[in-house]
Design a protein around this motif. Sequence first.
Motif, PDB file in Angstrom:
ATOM      1  N   TRP A 354       1.258  -1.465  -0.268  1.00 11.27           N
ATOM      2  CA  TRP A 354       0.197   0.396   0.505  1.00 11.27           C
ATOM      3  C   TRP A 354       0.646   1.621  -0.454  1.00 11.27           C
ATOM      4  CZ3 TRP A 354      -1.240  -3.905   3.843  1.00 11.27           C
ATOM      5  CH2 TRP A 354       0.064  -4.105   4.723  1.00 11.27           C
ATOM      6  N   PHE A 355      -0.092   2.371   0.135  1.00  8.32           N
ATOM      7  CA  PHE A 355       0.892   3.692   0.181  1.00  8.32           C
ATOM      8  C   PHE A 355       2.016   4.176   1.626  1.00  8.32           C
ATOM      9  CE2 PHE A 355      -1.923   4.597  -3.845  1.00  8.32           C
ATOM     10  CZ  PHE A 355      -1.308   5.571  -4.726  1.00  8.32           C
ATOM     11  N   SER A 356       2.752   4.341   1.000  1.00 12.61           N
ATOM     12  CA  SER A 356       3.537   4.627   2.725  1.00 12.61           C
ATOM     13  C   SER A 356       3.376   6.538   2.601  1.00 12.61           C
ATOM     14  CB  SER A 356       5.086   4.377   2.315  1.00 12.61           C
ATOM     15  OG  SER A 356       5.419   5.873   1.187  1.00 12.61           O
ATOM     16  N   ASN A 357       3.507   6.999   3.869  1.00 13.53           N
ATOM     17  CA  ASN A 357       3.325   8.423   3.598  1.00 13.53           C
ATOM     18  C   ASN A 357       3.771   9.495   2.840  1.00 13.53           C
ATOM     19  OD1 ASN A 357       1.646   8.745   6.164  1.00 13.53           O
ATOM     20  ND2 ASN A 357       3.073   8.466   7.495  1.00 13.53           N
ATOM     21  N   PHE A 358       5.780   9.005   3.070  1.00 12.61           N
ATOM     22  CA  PHE A 358       6.206   9.209   1.714  1.00 12.61           C
ATOM     23  C   PHE A 358       5.761   9.517   0.648  1.00 12.61           C
ATOM     24  CE2 PHE A 358      10.460   8.700  -0.973  1.00 12.61           C
ATOM     25  CZ  PHE A 358      10.750   9.971  -1.393  1.00 12.61           C
ATOM     26  N   GLN A 359       5.268   8.775  -0.348  1.00 16.12           N
ATOM     27  CA  GLN A 359       4.527   8.194  -1.503  1.00 16.12           C
ATOM     28  C   GLN A 359       3.183   9.620  -1.269  1.00 16.12           C
ATOM     29  OE1 GLN A 359       4.218   4.356  -1.701  1.00 16.12           O
ATOM     30  NE2 GLN A 359       6.182   3.104  -2.364  1.00 16.12           N
ATOM     31  N   MET A 360       3.254   9.529  -0.489  1.00 18.35           N
ATOM     32  CA  MET A 360       1.467   9.980  -0.171  1.00 18.35           C
ATOM     33  C   MET A 360       1.767  11.644  -0.176  1.00 18.35           C
ATOM     34  SD  MET A 360      -1.428   9.920  -0.282  1.00 18.35           S
ATOM     35  CE  MET A 360      -1.797   8.125  -0.249  1.00 18.35           C
ATOM     36  N   THR A 361       2.957  11.903   0.131  1.00 20.14           N
ATOM     37  CA  THR A 361       4.251  13.169   0.218  1.00 20.14           C
ATOM     38  C   THR A 361       4.358  13.850  -1.278  1.00 20.14           C
ATOM     39  OG1 THR A 361       4.975  13.250   2.510  1.00 20.14           O
ATOM     40  CG2 THR A 361       5.966  14.653   0.855  1.00 20.14           C
ATOM     41  N   LEU A 362       4.686  12.545  -2.182  1.00 21.08           N
ATOM     42  CA  LEU A 362       4.908  12.816  -3.337  1.00 21.08           C
ATOM     43  C   LEU A 362       3.834  13.239  -4.453  1.00 21.08           C
ATOM     44  CD1 LEU A 362       7.984  10.275  -4.345  1.00 21.08           C
ATOM     45  CD2 LEU A 362       8.455  13.122  -3.411  1.00 21.08           C
ATOM     46  N   TRP A 473       5.212  -0.880 -14.197  1.00 26.79           N
ATOM     47  CA  TRP A 473       4.869  -1.295 -13.393  1.00 26.79           C
ATOM     48  C   TRP A 473       3.609  -0.393 -12.801  1.00 26.79           C
ATOM     49  CZ3 TRP A 473       7.980  -3.694  -9.793  1.00 26.79           C
ATOM     50  CH2 TRP A 473       9.172  -3.888 -10.406  1.00 26.79           C
ATOM     51  N   PRO A 474       1.889  -0.995 -12.087  1.00 36.28           N
ATOM     52  CA  PRO A 474       0.690  -0.639 -12.226  1.00 36.28           C
ATOM     53  C   PRO A 474       0.787   0.872 -11.575  1.00 36.28           C
ATOM     54  CG  PRO A 474       1.435  -2.048 -10.223  1.00 36.28           C
ATOM     55  CD  PRO A 474       2.451  -2.281 -10.676  1.00 36.28           C
ATOM     56  N   ILE A 475       1.472   1.483 -10.457  1.00 38.21           N
ATOM     57  CA  ILE A 475       1.944   3.391 -10.793  1.00 38.21           C
ATOM     58  C   ILE A 475       3.089   3.275 -10.672  1.00 38.21           C
ATOM     59  CG2 ILE A 475       1.274   4.522  -8.266  1.00 38.21           C
ATOM     60  CD1 ILE A 475      -0.698   2.502  -7.725  1.00 38.21           C
ATOM     61  N   PHE A 476       3.219   4.163 -10.811  1.00 40.54           N
ATOM     62  CA  PHE A 476       4.636   5.409 -11.425  1.00 40.54           C
ATOM     63  C   PHE A 476       5.161   6.027 -10.973  1.00 40.54           C
ATOM     64  CE2 PHE A 476       9.050   5.484 -12.861  1.00 40.54           C
ATOM     65  CZ  PHE A 476       9.272   4.818 -13.166  1.00 40.54           C
ATOM     66  N   ASN A 490       6.569  -0.800  -4.159  1.00 41.57           N
ATOM     67  CA  ASN A 490       5.896  -1.608  -3.107  1.00 41.57           C
ATOM     68  C   ASN A 490       4.211  -1.743  -4.074  1.00 41.57           C
ATOM     69  OD1 ASN A 490       5.749   1.057  -2.887  1.00 41.57           O
ATOM     70  ND2 ASN A 490       4.627   0.528  -0.487  1.00 41.57           N
ATOM     71  N   LEU A 491       3.666  -1.181  -4.527  1.00 39.62           N
ATOM     72  CA  LEU A 491       2.561  -0.773  -4.714  1.00 39.62           C
ATOM     73  C   LEU A 491       1.836  -2.031  -6.094  1.00 39.62           C
ATOM     74  CD1 LEU A 491       1.736   3.000  -4.862  1.00 39.62           C
ATOM     75  CD2 LEU A 491       1.005   1.506  -3.038  1.00 39.62           C
ATOM     76  N   VAL A 492       0.948  -2.312  -5.215  1.00 38.98           N
ATOM     77  CA  VAL A 492      -0.389  -3.181  -6.216  1.00 38.98           C
ATOM     78  C   VAL A 492      -1.418  -2.504  -7.079  1.00 38.98           C
ATOM     79  CG1 VAL A 492       0.400  -5.030  -5.335  1.00 38.98           C
ATOM     80  CG2 VAL A 492      -1.241  -3.900  -4.371  1.00 38.98           C
ATOM     81  N   GLU A 493      -1.803  -3.095  -8.290  1.00 39.49           N
ATOM     82  CA  GLU A 493      -2.412  -2.452  -9.058  1.00 39.49           C
ATOM     83  C   GLU A 493      -4.072  -2.088  -8.241  1.00 39.49           C
ATOM     84  OE1 GLU A 493      -2.910  -4.632 -12.897  1.00 39.49           O
ATOM     85  OE2 GLU A 493      -3.763  -2.542 -13.557  1.00 39.49           O
TER      86      GLU A 493
END
Length: 575
Positions: A354-362, A473-476, A490-493
Motif C-alpha cells: 500500500w501507499f507510504s506516507n512518503f509516497q503520499m507526500t510526493l 509497474w501498476p503505479i509509477f 511496492n504498490l499493487v494495482e
Amino acid sequence: FMLTGWYYAFVIQRYSSSNRPSTSSNSIVSPRKSGVVTQTFDAMIDFRRQQARRTLLIHLGRSHSESELYKLCSRIGSITNMTLYTTNKRECALLEFSNEQSVKNLLKITSHFTNENRLPCVSRNLYFASQYTGARLKYPPVGREVQQPDDLLVDKALNDIHNVSDQIRYFWQKTKLTEVDTRLRYFVASLVEEALGSIFVDTVCLPFGSSVNTFGKSRCDLDMLLSFEDFRNKNIKFDGKMQQLRFLTKRSYLNDRFQAQAYLKILADTLKHFMAECTNVQIILPARVPIVRFQHRLSDLQCDVSMSEFKSSYYMSKLLWSLSSTDSRVAPIVFAIRRWAREASITQSAPGPWFSNFQMTLLVIFYLQSIEILPKLNYINEQYTTATTATSSFQDGIAANGDLSDDVILMNELENIRHIPANKANNSSLAILLKGFFSFYEKFDFQSSIITLLERQNMSKSSLIQAGKDKEWPIFVENPLVPSMNASKNLVESEAERFRQTCTKASQILSQSSKNLISLFEECRQAIPDDLIARAYPAPISIMPDLETDIDQEELTTIGHIQQEQIERAFDHSH
Ligand code: CTP
Ligand code: MG
C-alpha cells in the motif's frame, strides 16, 4: 496527558544578550516563522546538531526538582535553555548549555561518581537524585508551557472550528513536531554519533525523513543516516597525484553492503551494552537497506539507523524541506492528506503493498505542481533523465579525480528551489487545495501516466518503457533523485483503484457545505481489504533478539547519574 504518557512540556529559558536567538545564521527561527528566508537546509541541520552537542538529557528522580537541578548545573556553565517534559510518567529535563565545554566539564565530574564496580560509560543521559527537602525554589523565573494535545483533543477542538481552511491549519499546528520534539531528535542522533565516534573518529549521524523535512508528526519515528565522513562538505579540490597513495583496506568485505553491515553490528553492540536508555536494540541486516532499530527511553523515540553509500535519503529530505519552504500551504495540506489517507487505510503504519506516507507526500507535491503552486524540478533535463541509468545517476558524489560529481552539485542546487517565488497568482485557500487534490486524483490515470516532480515533456509510462528504463509497474511515482526509478514498486494495482475511489468519495463529502475536515476523516474511514493484509510484508527479522526485557530503571540510570553532594564537593575542589 498521562494517558498518552506524552506530553507535558515546560520551557525554562534565560536569555542573556550573548545567547538570545537572533536572525543571525545561528538563529533557530525557521524561515517561515520569521517570514524571511535566511537559512539553508544544511545550515539548519548544522545548527541543530551543534545545539544537540551542548545538550544533556536528565531524568529527574523527584518531581519539582528542576530549580535545584538548574541551580546546580548553572555552577558548571551558563544555561541557554532548559525544557521539561514528561514521558511514560517520567519527568525529564533537556538542558542546553551555551558552551560545549560545559557539557564536557559536567560529564567529567559526573563520571567520578559512577558506581565503582561499573565501567564508566559516559553518556549525556543522566539521572538527577534530588536531595533537597525544603520548600520549592522559585528559580529560574521564566517558564512557558508548550503542550501538544493528543489526537482526541485535537479532533474535539477541530469540531469547534467551522472553516475547513482554519481546521487544516489548526490540525497542522497541533500535530506537527514541537520544538522539544525536534531537539530530542537531534539529541538522540548526536548520542549515536558519539557512541560510535570513539571508534570511528569521523562518524556523522544525521537525522532525515519526517523528523527534518517539515512533514513530521509529533511522535513519528526517528530515521538516521550513519556515515564516516561529512559527505556534505566534499568540496575540497584534491591534488590528483595524491591518488597514488591509498589506504590498505580489508579484503574480507566483498562489497560496501557487507562493510555497512559490519559497522552496524558494532553500533548495535555498542548501543545494547554500553549506551544507557537505548533498549530493544535490533539489527535487521537482510533488509534492502540494513538497519539498527532501537528505542530511546527518555525521549520515547523509536529509532532506525541506516547506512547507505548513496546518501539519497538525506538529499530527499533536503528536497522536501526546500519545496515545503517555498509556500506555507504545503505542510498543512500534506498533514491533512496524510491523516485522511491513514483514516481510509490508504496508508498503514507497517510497510506493505500500500501507499507510504512518503509516497503520499510526493502525490501532494505533484498535485501542487500541476496547479503551479510549486515549481517543477528542472535541475535534471529530459536528455539527462533518459541518458542515465537509474543506478548510476546518484553516486556517492565524488568523481575519480576528487572533484565534486555532477550529482552532488545538483543536490546542492536543491537549495535554490526555495528562492523560486511562490506563485502568487494561485492564492487558493487550504480548503480549495484539499478539494482540488481529491478531484485531481479521482480522474488520474495511473495506468498510462506517471507521477513525477521533474519537468518532463512526456509523462506517459510508455515513454519510460520505450526508453528501456523500467518494466511496467501498476503505479509509477518517479524518484526525483533517481530519474526513471520507480519509488512505488511496492504498490499493487488494486491500490490505485482503491485510492481513486476514496478520492471520489472525499470529493463528494467536501462538496456538501455542511461537511468539514472531521466529517471527511470519519466518513472516509475504512478497513484495509483482507486480501491486502494477506500480502503484507513479513516483519523484519532481527539477528539480535532483545534479552534485556525489563531491567530495573534505577539500575540503568545509575550510569552517569549525578549525586548532588558529591558533585558539589568535586566542583568546589576543582576551584
Ligand atoms: N525515502 C526515499 N525513497 C524511498 C523511501 C524513503 O528517499 N523510496 C527517504 C525519504 O527521504 C523519506 C525517508 O527516506 O522521507 C524516510 O522514509 P519513511 O520513514 O518511510 O518516511 P517518512 O517521510 O519519514 O514518513 P513517516 O512519518 O511515515 O516515517
Ligand atoms: Mg520516517
